[in-house]
Design an enzyme around this catalytic site. Sequence first.
Site: not given
Ligand code: PLP
Length: 439
Positions: A224
């Site tokens: 992210k």
């Molecule tokens: C990464 C992601 C999640 C989940 O996040 P985690 O920290 O991996 O549990 C949910 N929605 C989207 C759009 C994502 O890219």
Amino acid sequence: MKKIKLQPSSSKPSRTKPAASQSLAIRGGPPAVQAPKPSSYAHGPQEIGVEEIEAVTAVLKTKNLFRFHKNEADSPTAQFERLVSQLTGSRHVLAVNSGTSALIAGLVGLGVSSGDEVLVPSYTYIATAAAVLAVRAFPVIVEIDSSLTMDPQDAARKITPRTRAIIPVHMRGVPCRMDEIMNLARERKLKVLEDCAQANGGAYRGRPLGSIGDAGEFSLQQFKIITSGEGGVLVTDNRVIYERAGCYHDSAYTFWKERDWSIQPFLGENYRMSELNGALALAQLRKRDRILARLRAIKRRLIKAISTAPGITLQDVPDPEGDCATSLVFFTETPDRTRRFAEALRAEGMAAGSMFDKEFPDRHIFYHWDYILEKRTPDAYGHPWQDPVRPCQVAYSREMCPQSLSWLNRAVAVPLTQAMSDAHVDGCAEAIKKVAQLL
Ligand SMILES: *Cc1c(COP(=O)(O)O)cnc(C)c1O
């Protein structure tokens, strides 16, 4: 850097054949991008430096990695929550151990219950849909449009008497059509949980993403915009949503947190954030807006430079100013041309990819969500799908969102990173123009 002339100059209007230097790299011509590619396309992880190392080390020196049972001033996790609150303008913030946990706690917070239906887009990380199932509700998969985010018109069509909430997902940092989605939600009395996992720091019409719906979720996972390794955050202005989410995030929450409770505590799991992650998250959050400023400058530069490229249409970004600019996406006329376009760009010396492939199991596209399409569950009695009181009435198939596949099938994605040099960005623009003209 070598400049490639794409348009014949006005003094030579008759020249139609490209010069030798203009032949495509996939056909043996010289690549358009001379400046080296960045060594990584990650965002937050590249910025890990002395601030993160010192923050984590300081926590280790205290020998207390647990966020509760101490003064909030001594907790980096609590400080992180405070900074999120300032940046989003949300009254309540809860740090948790993943984006998925934040989604689950958020759905519990909103009161989404077994047998309810929740609208999710066809293009999102599978965790968005899985979180709905985790609270024993059912994801209803909604088409995306030319923004590659939820199509509000299809969302309206998919509402049933069981629909309880909408999860718009700001995919690839692009803000959803929030005006239309919020109007729909108000009209049909639905809750909105914004999935901002890929859009930390984005905005829509001047409002920080996450603060527009009833609640918003962020992820701090490695891929992210900023990261604490694993981690997540829930934001809301609503005290009941916050307290319900808090209870669910920790089975002993009301024992740690002395406050005036407006709800009766109930069962929870353990989604707590550790102080190590909290310290990392805080250090990274302080760098977020600098990362975004550079990404946005890169995307503006690219878009300006390719405005004359023939035969491509840019992704429709509902609010370009609020775009996190983690990628540049454009459509070509056919799926076949899209695949060849991406391949030709890679040969020119830049990163690019087509977005949909039946054979490549991309976990971000409903088509590949096998365990949801086939309604699999770890439960011996088939829950949540099978339920004597509120069984699933949603039908899934790979053919259910043709509009989504049509857009994804024609989309070329160019990942952007703050580490790209201007020379590399200009090379990418030249490559896109060259391929658009010569392929
Ligand atoms: C990464 C992601 C999640 C989940 O996040 P985690 O920290 O991996 O549990 C949910 N929605 C989207 C759009 C994502 O890219």
